[in-house]
Scaffold this motif. Structure first.
Motif, PDB file in Angstrom:
ATOM      1  N   MET A 182      31.417  48.931  35.439  1.00  0.00           N
ATOM      2  CA  MET A 182      31.822  47.644  35.263  1.00  0.00           C
ATOM      3  C   MET A 182      30.165  46.482  35.213  1.00  0.00           C
ATOM      4  SD  MET A 182      33.798  44.980  37.141  1.00  0.00           S
ATOM      5  CE  MET A 182      36.024  45.173  36.678  1.00  0.00           C
ATOM      6  N   THR A 183      30.549  46.136  34.315  1.00  0.00           N
ATOM      7  CA  THR A 183      29.031  44.710  34.326  1.00  0.00           C
ATOM      8  C   THR A 183      29.216  43.367  34.603  1.00  0.00           C
ATOM      9  OG1 THR A 183      29.291  44.039  32.303  1.00  0.00           O
ATOM     10  CG2 THR A 183      29.218  45.834  31.362  1.00  0.00           C
ATOM     11  N   THR A 184      27.619  43.486  35.578  1.00  0.00           N
ATOM     12  CA  THR A 184      27.591  41.983  36.059  1.00  0.00           C
ATOM     13  C   THR A 184      28.519  41.233  35.530  1.00  0.00           C
ATOM     14  OG1 THR A 184      25.529  43.183  37.191  1.00  0.00           O
ATOM     15  CG2 THR A 184      25.777  40.806  37.546  1.00  0.00           C
ATOM     16  N   PHE A 185      28.255  40.730  33.541  1.00  0.00           N
ATOM     17  CA  PHE A 185      29.251  40.218  33.069  1.00  0.00           C
ATOM     18  C   PHE A 185      30.287  40.042  33.722  1.00  0.00           C
ATOM     19  CE2 PHE A 185      31.194  37.592  30.219  1.00  0.00           C
ATOM     20  CZ  PHE A 185      30.317  36.399  29.775  1.00  0.00           C
ATOM     21  N   LYS A 186      30.938  40.917  33.706  1.00  0.00           N
ATOM     22  CA  LYS A 186      32.486  41.129  33.524  1.00  0.00           C
ATOM     23  C   LYS A 186      32.601  41.399  35.337  1.00  0.00           C
ATOM     24  CE  LYS A 186      34.019  44.182  30.022  1.00  0.00           C
ATOM     25  NZ  LYS A 186      33.750  45.632  29.710  1.00  0.00           N
ATOM     26  N   ALA A 187      31.590  41.948  36.489  1.00  0.00           N
ATOM     27  CA  ALA A 187      32.307  41.606  37.537  1.00  0.00           C
ATOM     28  C   ALA A 187      32.647  39.857  37.848  1.00  0.00           C
ATOM     29  CB  ALA A 187      31.373  42.407  38.433  1.00  0.00           C
ATOM     30  N   LEU A 188      31.259  39.468  37.789  1.00  0.00           N
ATOM     31  CA  LEU A 188      31.544  37.606  37.744  1.00  0.00           C
ATOM     32  C   LEU A 188      32.614  36.957  37.372  1.00  0.00           C
ATOM     33  CD1 LEU A 188      27.997  37.212  37.533  1.00  0.00           C
ATOM     34  CD2 LEU A 188      28.856  37.051  39.806  1.00  0.00           C
ATOM     35  N   GLY A 189      33.186  37.270  36.201  1.00  0.00           N
ATOM     36  CA  GLY A 189      33.672  36.938  35.564  1.00  0.00           C
ATOM     37  C   GLY A 189      34.922  37.195  36.005  1.00  0.00           C
ATOM     38  N   THR A 190      35.147  38.490  36.618  1.00  0.00           N
ATOM     39  CA  THR A 190      36.610  38.353  37.478  1.00  0.00           C
ATOM     40  C   THR A 190      36.665  38.437  38.846  1.00  0.00           C
ATOM     41  OG1 THR A 190      36.702  41.014  36.595  1.00  0.00           O
ATOM     42  CG2 THR A 190      37.856  40.491  39.045  1.00  0.00           C
ATOM     43  N   ALA A 191      35.579  37.946  40.103  1.00  0.00           N
ATOM     44  CA  ALA A 191      35.305  36.861  41.196  1.00  0.00           C
ATOM     45  C   ALA A 191      35.428  35.823  40.467  1.00  0.00           C
ATOM     46  CB  ALA A 191      33.570  37.384  41.740  1.00  0.00           C
ATOM     47  N   ARG A 192      34.817  35.034  38.954  1.00  0.00           N
ATOM     48  CA  ARG A 192      35.379  33.672  39.868  1.00  0.00           C
ATOM     49  C   ARG A 192      36.870  33.994  39.243  1.00  0.00           C
ATOM     50  NH1 ARG A 192      33.331  28.445  37.437  1.00  0.00           N
ATOM     51  NH2 ARG A 192      34.725  28.209  35.856  1.00  0.00           N
ATOM     52  N   ARG A 193      37.938  34.281  38.444  1.00  0.00           N
ATOM     53  CA  ARG A 193      39.306  34.248  38.221  1.00  0.00           C
ATOM     54  C   ARG A 193      40.202  34.246  39.506  1.00  0.00           C
ATOM     55  NH1 ARG A 193      39.837  38.304  34.766  1.00  0.00           N
ATOM     56  NH2 ARG A 193      40.647  39.413  36.841  1.00  0.00           N
ATOM     57  N   ASN A 194      39.519  35.311  40.177  1.00  0.00           N
ATOM     58  CA  ASN A 194      40.021  35.096  41.516  1.00  0.00           C
ATOM     59  C   ASN A 194      39.844  34.772  41.925  1.00  0.00           C
ATOM     60  OD1 ASN A 194      40.711  38.392  40.624  1.00  0.00           O
ATOM     61  ND2 ASN A 194      38.871  39.196  42.055  1.00  0.00           N
ATOM     62  N   LEU A 195      38.854  34.051  42.708  1.00  0.00           N
ATOM     63  CA  LEU A 195      38.736  32.525  42.832  1.00  0.00           C
ATOM     64  C   LEU A 195      39.563  31.315  43.032  1.00  0.00           C
ATOM     65  CD1 LEU A 195      37.575  31.635  45.930  1.00  0.00           C
ATOM     66  CD2 LEU A 195      35.514  30.904  43.938  1.00  0.00           C
ATOM     67  N   TRP A 196      39.169  31.511  41.263  1.00  0.00           N
ATOM     68  CA  TRP A 196      39.967  29.582  40.685  1.00  0.00           C
ATOM     69  C   TRP A 196      41.690  30.491  40.943  1.00  0.00           C
ATOM     70  CZ3 TRP A 196      43.569  29.644  37.349  1.00  0.00           C
ATOM     71  CH2 TRP A 196      43.860  28.682  36.141  1.00  0.00           C
ATOM     72  N   TYR A 197      42.591  31.631  40.809  1.00  0.00           N
ATOM     73  CA  TYR A 197      43.439  31.382  41.163  1.00  0.00           C
ATOM     74  C   TYR A 197      43.924  31.750  42.405  1.00  0.00           C
ATOM     75  CZ  TYR A 197      44.218  33.716  36.663  1.00  0.00           C
ATOM     76  OH  TYR A 197      44.888  33.726  35.067  1.00  0.00           O
ATOM     77  N   ARG A 198      43.082  32.056  43.650  1.00  0.00           N
ATOM     78  CA  ARG A 198      43.483  31.769  44.718  1.00  0.00           C
ATOM     79  C   ARG A 198      43.563  30.282  45.131  1.00  0.00           C
ATOM     80  NH1 ARG A 198      40.377  35.339  49.610  1.00  0.00           N
ATOM     81  NH2 ARG A 198      41.820  34.084  51.231  1.00  0.00           N
TER      82      ARG A 198
END
Length: 94
Positions: A1-17
């Motif tokens: 997983m690229t860093t960009f995708k990992a950051l996008g996933t982390a952002r989305r997870n926090l946003w949903y939480r």
């Protein structure tokens, strides 16, 4: 997983939480306690700043913060409506 995708996933997870937590606050129709509100606002700040791990940590603390029934312990800007207004502006900023 690229860093960009990992950051996008982390952002989305926090946003949903944060979104789920705001929905829960709206459902119980109550203002957040001082600790709960402080941690929730900090989590929103971390979402905006891109420091997602710290935001997740603050959401954890918001979720376990004890609420005091005393009105003086309510967070001054912790009304769900106020927090909900701020949330989309952060989410759309990126």
């Amino acid at each position: 997983m690229t860093t960009f995708k990992a950051l996008g996933t982390a952002r989305r997870n926090l946003w949903y939480r944060i979104d789920r937590y705001l929905a829960e606050m709206e459902k119980r129709d109550s203002q957040s306690g001082r600790r709960e509100g402080d941690h929730l606002l900090r989590a929103m700040d971390h979402l905006e700043a891109g420091t997602y791990a710290e935001g997740e940590r603050d959401m954890m603390w918001a979720e376990v913060a004890t609420r005091q029934p005393d009105a003086s312990e309510l967070h001054p800007t912790g009304r769900p409506q106020d927090l909900r207004k701020r949330f989309p502006a952060i989410a759309e900023a990126e």
